[in-house]
Design an enzyme around this catalytic site. Structure first.
Site, PDB file in Angstrom:
ATOM      1  N   SER A   1     -17.671 -21.514  34.794  1.00  0.00           N
ATOM      2  CA  SER A   1     -18.764 -21.886  35.695  1.00  0.00           C
ATOM      3  C   SER A   1     -19.620 -20.660  35.958  1.00  0.00           C
ATOM      4  CB  SER A   1     -18.166 -22.385  37.029  1.00  0.00           C
ATOM      5  OG  SER A   1     -19.181 -22.597  37.986  1.00  0.00           O
TER       6      SER A   1
ATOM      7  N   TYR B   1     -12.494 -21.390  44.726  1.00  0.00           N
ATOM      8  CA  TYR B   1     -13.012 -21.847  43.419  1.00  0.00           C
ATOM      9  C   TYR B   1     -13.452 -20.647  42.593  1.00  0.00           C
ATOM     10  CZ  TYR B   1     -15.857 -24.767  40.209  1.00  0.00           C
ATOM     11  OH  TYR B   1     -16.406 -25.396  39.108  1.00  0.00           O
TER      12      TYR B   1
HETATM   13  P1  NDP Z   1     -15.577 -34.325  36.861  1.00  0.00           P
HETATM   14  O1  NDP Z   1     -14.963 -34.458  38.220  1.00  0.00           O
HETATM   15  O2  NDP Z   1     -16.502 -35.380  36.396  1.00  0.00           O
HETATM   16  O3  NDP Z   1     -14.435 -34.102  35.767  1.00  0.00           O
HETATM   17  C1  NDP Z   1     -13.263 -33.402  36.034  1.00  0.00           C
HETATM   18  C2  NDP Z   1     -12.240 -33.805  35.001  1.00  0.00           C
HETATM   19  O4  NDP Z   1     -11.030 -33.053  35.218  1.00  0.00           O
HETATM   20  C3  NDP Z   1     -11.882 -35.269  35.075  1.00  0.00           C
HETATM   21  O5  NDP Z   1     -11.877 -35.806  33.787  1.00  0.00           O
HETATM   22  C4  NDP Z   1     -10.476 -35.261  35.657  1.00  0.00           C
HETATM   23  O6  NDP Z   1      -9.738 -36.351  35.118  1.00  0.00           O
HETATM   24  C5  NDP Z   1      -9.946 -33.960  35.114  1.00  0.00           C
HETATM   25  N1  NDP Z   1      -8.776 -33.473  35.857  1.00  0.00           N
HETATM   26  C6  NDP Z   1      -8.693 -33.081  37.140  1.00  0.00           C
HETATM   27  N2  NDP Z   1      -7.413 -32.767  37.456  1.00  0.00           N
HETATM   28  C7  NDP Z   1      -6.678 -32.974  36.322  1.00  0.00           C
HETATM   29  C8  NDP Z   1      -5.309 -32.844  35.999  1.00  0.00           C
HETATM   30  N3  NDP Z   1      -4.395 -32.430  36.893  1.00  0.00           N
HETATM   31  N4  NDP Z   1      -4.906 -33.156  34.741  1.00  0.00           N
HETATM   32  C9  NDP Z   1      -5.806 -33.590  33.822  1.00  0.00           C
HETATM   33  N5  NDP Z   1      -7.105 -33.712  34.066  1.00  0.00           N
HETATM   34  C10 NDP Z   1      -7.544 -33.418  35.303  1.00  0.00           C
HETATM   35  O7  NDP Z   1     -16.330 -32.913  36.893  1.00  0.00           O
HETATM   36  P2  NDP Z   1     -17.073 -32.055  35.765  1.00  0.00           P
HETATM   37  O8  NDP Z   1     -17.236 -32.804  34.526  1.00  0.00           O
HETATM   38  O9  NDP Z   1     -18.238 -31.473  36.423  1.00  0.00           O
HETATM   39  O10 NDP Z   1     -16.017 -30.867  35.581  1.00  0.00           O
HETATM   40  C11 NDP Z   1     -15.557 -30.412  34.324  1.00  0.00           C
HETATM   41  C12 NDP Z   1     -15.450 -28.897  34.372  1.00  0.00           C
HETATM   42  O11 NDP Z   1     -16.748 -28.339  34.543  1.00  0.00           O
HETATM   43  C13 NDP Z   1     -14.597 -28.344  35.514  1.00  0.00           C
HETATM   44  O12 NDP Z   1     -13.772 -27.312  35.030  1.00  0.00           O
HETATM   45  C14 NDP Z   1     -15.632 -27.788  36.480  1.00  0.00           C
HETATM   46  O13 NDP Z   1     -15.121 -26.746  37.260  1.00  0.00           O
HETATM   47  C15 NDP Z   1     -16.694 -27.320  35.508  1.00  0.00           C
HETATM   48  N6  NDP Z   1     -18.024 -27.132  36.081  1.00  0.00           N
HETATM   49  C16 NDP Z   1     -18.736 -28.180  36.592  1.00  0.00           C
HETATM   50  C17 NDP Z   1     -19.971 -27.970  37.161  1.00  0.00           C
HETATM   51  C18 NDP Z   1     -20.778 -29.062  37.776  1.00  0.00           C
HETATM   52  O14 NDP Z   1     -21.806 -28.777  38.428  1.00  0.00           O
HETATM   53  N7  NDP Z   1     -20.401 -30.327  37.645  1.00  0.00           N
HETATM   54  C19 NDP Z   1     -20.573 -26.627  37.207  1.00  0.00           C
HETATM   55  C20 NDP Z   1     -19.752 -25.613  36.624  1.00  0.00           C
HETATM   56  C21 NDP Z   1     -18.537 -25.862  36.080  1.00  0.00           C
HETATM   57  P3  NDP Z   1      -8.637 -37.236  35.870  1.00  0.00           P
HETATM   58  O15 NDP Z   1      -9.003 -37.287  37.323  1.00  0.00           O
HETATM   59  O16 NDP Z   1      -8.734 -38.560  35.177  1.00  0.00           O
HETATM   60  O17 NDP Z   1      -7.333 -36.533  35.613  1.00  0.00           O
END
Ligand code: NDP
Length: 246
Positions: free
Chosen positions: A141, A154
């Site tokens: 990020s 975070y």
């Molecule tokens: P979402 O909340 O849409 O996606 C997060 C994903 O992580 C989901 O698919 C969720 O799936 C999965 N996840 C969470 N916990 C677990 C677990 N214990 N095991 C397996 N999967 C898990 O958010 P984003 O797409 O935005 O996030 C994706 C990445 O991008 C993250 O690392 C986030 O920090 C990073 N990011 C996002 C930004 C933004 O503005 N959106 C900015 C910068 C970085 P499920 O719940 O089905 O397990």
């Protein structure tokens, strides 16, 4: 993109929504075989069914990335199903923003477990398959390079991802493993929905709405750019912000 990815094999964690789902779809659209990992199985199944209409293929592998045995099974299952593993995308993450003074240490622990410890373990577990010509892509990020109020926990996890990955890069570069840290700014996903502090959540949602935020596909394009380079080119870091994000 200069490298043909047809037939290569990827794992994408956090593939049930947002950036992970878009990345899995983009890789499959290039003809790759993609293992989809996250906890919400029905979302993975539905994405796998969609992908089946295109040039690639996908396999839903319900996985909690904090469970090491499940991560081992994910990697073994991917190699069994598709014969190889070329690209591992550590994307699963949670963002539980709170001021340090108000923070629930259990939320810190959850972020460290998912964002950092699970990424470290999956990186190690994937390495034997990536040596000789593979890609490890870490979705970090902007918060891995900067800090902000309410993001201390975070920030700690994402700075950890960047530090871990750069050290790993130095260890594995002689083994043909490329590492890429992707650093998105604000992206329209479900990430903010889990912020436990209602006031912080409202403020962050308002901040994201105040700009022309990135779409998950914008970040997927960054992953494709890095992975698609010829093998002598290693894109180690990509920071991608909305144009109007300060
Ligand atoms: P979402 O909340 O849409 O996606 C997060 C994903 O992580 C989901 O698919 C969720 O799936 C999965 N996840 C969470 N916990 C677990 C677990 N214990 N095991 C397996 N999967 C898990 O958010 P984003 O797409 O935005 O996030 C994706 C990445 O991008 C993250 O690392 C986030 O920090 C990073 N990011 C996002 C930004 C933004 O503005 N959106 C900015 C910068 C970085 P499920 O719940 O089905 O397990």
């Amino acid at each position: 993109m200069t490298r043909d990815l047809t037939g290569e094999v990827a794992v994408v964690t956090g593939a049930s929504s947002g950036i992970g789902a878009a990345t899995a779809r983009a890789l499959a659209d290039e003809g790759m075989s993609v293992a989809l990992a996250a906890r919400r199985a029905e979302r993975l199944e539905s994405l796998a069914a969609d992908v089946a209409d295109g040039p690639g293929e996908a396999l839903a592998v319900p996985t909690d990335v904090t469970d090491r045995a499940a991560v081992d099974a994910l990697i073994e299952g991917t190699v069994d199903a598709f014969g190889d593993l070329d690209v591992f995308v550590n994307n699963a993450g949670v963002m539980l923003l709170q001021q340090v003074a108000d923070a629930d240490p259990d939320d810190w622990e959850t972020m460290v477990d998912v964002n950092l410890s699970a990424l470290m373990y999956a990186s190690k577990a994937a390495l034997p398959h990536l040596r000789g010509g593979g890609d490890l892509v870490q979705v970090s990020s902007v918060a891995g390079r900067t800090t902000s109020e309410t993001a201390a926990g975070y920030n700690a996890t994402k700075w950890g991802v960047n530090g871990f990955t750069d050290a790993l890069r130095k260890e594995e570069t002689g083994n043909g493993v490329r590492t890429t840290v992707i650093e998105p700014g604000a992206v329209e996903t479900e990430l903010q929905e889990h912020i436990p502090d209602e006031e912080v959540k409202r403020r962050i949602e308002g901040w994201v709405e105040s700009m022309d935020a990135l779409r998950p596909e914008d970040i997927a394009a960054g992953v494709l750019y890095a992975v698609g380079q010829p093998r002598h080119v290693s894109v180690n870091e990509l920071m991608i912000r909305p144009t109007d994000q300060p």
